[in-house]
Design a protein around this motif. Structure first.
Motif, PDB file in Angstrom:
ATOM      1  N   UNK A 217      36.787  38.417  42.065  1.00  0.00           N
ATOM      2  CA  UNK A 217      37.685  39.437  42.613  1.00  0.00           C
ATOM      3  C   UNK A 217      38.808  38.767  43.396  1.00  0.00           C
ATOM      4  N   UNK A 218      40.074  39.083  43.056  1.00  0.00           N
ATOM      5  CA  UNK A 218      41.204  38.315  43.595  1.00  0.00           C
ATOM      6  C   UNK A 218      41.640  38.757  44.987  1.00  0.00           C
ATOM      7  N   UNK A 235      38.290  43.355  27.500  1.00  0.00           N
ATOM      8  CA  UNK A 235      37.990  43.910  28.819  1.00  0.00           C
ATOM      9  C   UNK A 235      37.982  42.793  29.841  1.00  0.00           C
ATOM     10  N   UNK A 236      38.412  43.091  31.054  1.00  0.00           N
ATOM     11  CA  UNK A 236      38.292  42.163  32.183  1.00  0.00           C
ATOM     12  C   UNK A 236      37.220  42.722  33.108  1.00  0.00           C
ATOM     13  N   UNK A 237      36.225  41.877  33.427  1.00  0.00           N
ATOM     14  CA  UNK A 237      35.162  42.288  34.331  1.00  0.00           C
ATOM     15  C   UNK A 237      35.158  41.339  35.524  1.00  0.00           C
ATOM     16  N   UNK A 238      34.548  41.782  36.607  1.00  0.00           N
ATOM     17  CA  UNK A 238      34.569  41.000  37.852  1.00  0.00           C
ATOM     18  C   UNK A 238      33.160  40.689  38.296  1.00  0.00           C
ATOM     19  N   UNK A 239      32.966  39.451  38.779  1.00  0.00           N
ATOM     20  CA  UNK A 239      31.693  39.088  39.390  1.00  0.00           C
ATOM     21  C   UNK A 239      31.751  39.360  40.887  1.00  0.00           C
ATOM     22  N   UNK A 240      30.578  39.595  41.490  1.00  0.00           N
ATOM     23  CA  UNK A 240      30.565  39.868  42.934  1.00  0.00           C
ATOM     24  C   UNK A 240      30.711  38.573  43.726  1.00  0.00           C
ATOM     25  N   UNK A 241      30.230  37.460  43.205  1.00  0.00           N
ATOM     26  CA  UNK A 241      30.555  36.138  43.726  1.00  0.00           C
ATOM     27  C   UNK A 241      30.086  35.807  45.128  1.00  0.00           C
ATOM     28  N   UNK A 242      29.159  36.577  45.656  1.00  0.00           N
ATOM     29  CA  UNK A 242      28.697  36.338  47.021  1.00  0.00           C
ATOM     30  C   UNK A 242      29.188  37.379  48.017  1.00  0.00           C
ATOM     31  N   UNK A 243      30.148  38.221  47.617  1.00  0.00           N
ATOM     32  CA  UNK A 243      30.544  39.329  48.478  1.00  0.00           C
ATOM     33  C   UNK A 243      29.390  40.338  48.552  1.00  0.00           C
ATOM     34  N   UNK A 244      29.272  41.036  49.675  1.00  0.00           N
ATOM     35  CA  UNK A 244      28.322  42.143  49.745  1.00  0.00           C
ATOM     36  C   UNK A 244      28.747  43.209  48.738  1.00  0.00           C
ATOM     37  N   UNK A 245      27.829  44.101  48.419  1.00  0.00           N
ATOM     38  CA  UNK A 245      28.180  45.150  47.457  1.00  0.00           C
ATOM     39  C   UNK A 245      29.334  46.012  47.979  1.00  0.00           C
ATOM     40  N   UNK A 246      29.328  46.356  49.255  1.00  0.00           N
ATOM     41  CA  UNK A 246      30.409  47.183  49.792  1.00  0.00           C
ATOM     42  C   UNK A 246      31.755  46.467  49.684  1.00  0.00           C
ATOM     43  N   UNK A 247      31.775  45.178  50.036  1.00  0.00           N
ATOM     44  CA  UNK A 247      33.019  44.420  49.946  1.00  0.00           C
ATOM     45  C   UNK A 247      33.455  44.251  48.500  1.00  0.00           C
ATOM     46  N   UNK A 248      32.504  43.963  47.617  1.00  0.00           N
ATOM     47  CA  UNK A 248      32.834  43.805  46.201  1.00  0.00           C
ATOM     48  C   UNK A 248      33.382  45.109  45.622  1.00  0.00           C
ATOM     49  N   UNK A 249      32.753  46.224  45.946  1.00  0.00           N
ATOM     50  CA  UNK A 249      33.231  47.511  45.450  1.00  0.00           C
ATOM     51  C   UNK A 249      34.630  47.821  45.968  1.00  0.00           C
ATOM     52  N   UNK A 252      37.066  45.636  44.124  1.00  0.00           N
ATOM     53  CA  UNK A 252      37.134  46.068  42.730  1.00  0.00           C
ATOM     54  C   UNK A 252      38.004  47.315  42.579  1.00  0.00           C
ATOM     55  N   UNK A 253      37.841  48.266  43.470  1.00  0.00           N
ATOM     56  CA  UNK A 253      38.581  49.527  43.365  1.00  0.00           C
ATOM     57  C   UNK A 253      40.087  49.334  43.473  1.00  0.00           C
ATOM     58  N   UNK A 254      40.521  48.195  44.034  1.00  0.00           N
ATOM     59  CA  UNK A 254      41.957  47.935  44.174  1.00  0.00           C
ATOM     60  C   UNK A 254      42.553  47.257  42.930  1.00  0.00           C
ATOM     61  N   UNK A 255      41.738  47.030  41.906  1.00  0.00           N
ATOM     62  CA  UNK A 255      42.205  46.310  40.725  1.00  0.00           C
ATOM     63  C   UNK A 255      42.061  47.185  39.484  1.00  0.00           C
ATOM     64  N   UNK A 256      43.156  47.834  39.123  1.00  0.00           N
ATOM     65  CA  UNK A 256      43.172  48.757  37.984  1.00  0.00           C
ATOM     66  C   UNK A 256      42.685  48.069  36.708  1.00  0.00           C
ATOM     67  N   UNK A 257      41.812  48.749  35.997  1.00  0.00           N
ATOM     68  CA  UNK A 257      41.393  48.274  34.696  1.00  0.00           C
ATOM     69  C   UNK A 257      40.316  47.219  34.705  1.00  0.00           C
ATOM     70  N   UNK A 258      39.936  46.723  35.880  1.00  0.00           N
ATOM     71  CA  UNK A 258      38.872  45.722  35.992  1.00  0.00           C
ATOM     72  C   UNK A 258      37.574  46.459  36.325  1.00  0.00           C
ATOM     73  N   UNK A 259      36.497  46.144  35.591  1.00  0.00           N
ATOM     74  CA  UNK A 259      35.212  46.767  35.864  1.00  0.00           C
ATOM     75  C   UNK A 259      34.241  45.707  36.390  1.00  0.00           C
ATOM     76  N   UNK A 260      33.167  46.156  36.988  1.00  0.00           N
ATOM     77  CA  UNK A 260      32.203  45.231  37.592  1.00  0.00           C
ATOM     78  C   UNK A 260      31.322  44.571  36.540  1.00  0.00           C
ATOM     79  N   UNK A 261      30.874  43.370  36.856  1.00  0.00           N
ATOM     80  CA  UNK A 261      29.737  42.745  36.185  1.00  0.00           C
ATOM     81  C   UNK A 261      28.958  42.023  37.274  1.00  0.00           C
ATOM     82  N   UNK A 262      28.248  42.819  38.074  1.00  0.00           N
ATOM     83  CA  UNK A 262      27.592  42.306  39.259  1.00  0.00           C
ATOM     84  C   UNK A 262      26.142  41.928  38.971  1.00  0.00           C
TER      85      UNK A 262
END
Length: 297
Positions: A217-218, A235-249, A252-262
Motif C-alpha cells: 500500500x503506497x 487486477x492490482x491487489x495490495x498486501x497488508x505488509x505488517x500494517x494493522x487491519x484498520x490501517x491497511x483498510x 486501501x480505501x484511498x486507492x481506486x481500483x486496488x483490492x486487498x490480498x491480505x
C-alpha cells in the motif's frame, strides 16, 4: 487460454483475494497469532496439519464466498489437500465461488542492491502443469525491496516478469509481488521507481497477455493508478505488509481500483480457542471490512 469464468470473477468481482499461503517459514508465526504455540506440534507434518485445519475453518465459514472473497492464494501443499472432502481448488471454485491461485516462490536470496530476489524455482514447469490440471487459475510469486536502489528494483522487476512469462506460457495468470518493506525511510521514492519499472516491462509484454500485481500500500494515494488502468494488468491487489487491519483498510480505501490480498490482516482476531459461532462472526466482520475498503471509490 485463461478460464473465462474465473477471469470474469477476478476482473469484475466486488471483493478481495484472501492470502492463505503461509509456507514453512511463516507458518509458526501464523499459528502463534492463531493461539497455537510450538508445544502443540512435534514435527513439520503436525504443524502443517494444524495450519490446514485453520485454513479449512476459514474457507468453510458462511461469510467466505465469492460474493466478497473473489480469490484465494494457496500454499502448494494446500493445493494437494482437501477441504470438506473435496480437492482444495475444486472446493474453492465449485462450492464457494472463489478463484484459486498458487504460491510458487521458494523463498528469497540474500540482499543485494537493496532487494531480495527470489531463489530459483526448480521444476516450475511441471508444477504449473499440475496446478492448471488441478483447477488453479494463476500463481503468486514474492520478492522484497528494502531500499530505493535503481539497479536492485530493475533486477527484481525483471525477474518477476521472467517468471510471469513462464506462468503465462501455461495459460495461467501470474500475480507478480515485488513487496516494498513498510519500514523504509525512502518508501515513497521506492514506490515511484517500482511503478515506473513495471510500466516499462509491461510495454514489452505481447498485446493480449495480462498479468496481475500485488503491491505494498503506497504512501501517495492513487500512485498505482497507471497500473490499475493498464490494458495488460488484469487486477492490482495490495498486501497488508505488517500494517494493522484498520490501517491497511484505511490506506486501501484511498486507492481506486486496488483490492486487498491480505494474509495476517485477514486472520487478525481469529483464534483456535473460539467456538465456531465466535470464529465465524469475527471472520464475517473482517471480511466485511476488507471488502468495503476494496470496493471504495
Amino acid at each position: 487460454m485463461f478460464d473465462p469464468d474465473k477471469a470474469a470473477k477476478i476482473r469484475a468481482g466486488q471483493g478481495f483475494i484472501a492470502a492463505l499461503d503461509q509456507s514453512g517459514g511463516s507458518t509458526p508465526k501464523a499459528l502463534r497469532l492463531y493461539g497455537v504455540s510450538e508445544d502443540r506440534y512435534a514435527s513439520d507434518a503436525e504443524m502443517f496439519d494444524l495450519i490446514h485445519n485453520m485454513r479449512e475453518r476459514i474457507v468453510r465459514a458462511p461469510a467466505f464466498t465469492g460474493d466478497k472473497v473473489v480469490g484465494a492464494i494457496l500454499f502448494e501443499q494446500t493445493m494437494d489437500r482437501e477441504f470438506e472432502g473435496h480437492p482444495a481448488p475444486v472446493y474453492l471454485w465449485e462450492q464457494r465461488g472463489v478463484v484459486p491461485f498458487l504460491k510458487i516462490d521458494k523463498g528469497l536470496e540474500e540482499t543485494a542492491n537493496g532487494v531480495k530476489l527470489m531463489k530459483p524455482i526448480p521444476g516450475l514447469d511441471a508444477t504449473l502443469e499440475r496446478a492448471r490440471a488441478a483447477g488453479m487459475f494463476g500463481t503468486k510469486e514474492r520478492s522484497v525491496i528494502d531500499a530505493a536502489d535503481a539497479a536492485g528494483i530493475e533486477a527484481i522487476v525483471a525477474q518477476q516478469f521472467d517468471v510471469g512469462r513462464q506462468v503465462l506460457a501455461h495459460d495461467m495468470v501470474p500475480i507478480l509481488e515485488p513487496e516494498i518493506s513498510i519500514g523504509m525511510n525512502d518508501k515513497a521514492r521506492a514506490e515511484t521507481m517500482l511503478r515506473d519499472a513495471i510500466l516499462r516491462h509491461l510495454d514489452d509484454l505481447p498485446v493480449g497477455q495480462e498479468i496481475m500485481l500485488k503491491l505494498t500500500l503506497p504512501e501517495e494515494a492513487g500512485l498505482y493508478a497507471p497500473l490499475v488502468d493498464h490494458p495488460k494488468v488484469m487486477r492490482v491487489v495490495a498486501l497488508s505488509g505488517g500494517y494493522s487491519r484498520d490501517e491497511a483498510n484505511a490506506r486501501l480505501a484511498r486507492n481506486r481500483g486496488v483490492i486487498a490480498s491480505f494474509s495476517r490482516a485477514l486472520t487478525e482476531g481469529l483464534s483456535d480457542a473460539q467456538d465456531d459461532a465466535e470464529f465465524e462472526a469475527a471472520l464475517a466482520r473482517t471480511i466485511d471490512s476488507i471488502q468495503a475498503a476494496s470496493v471504495a471509490d
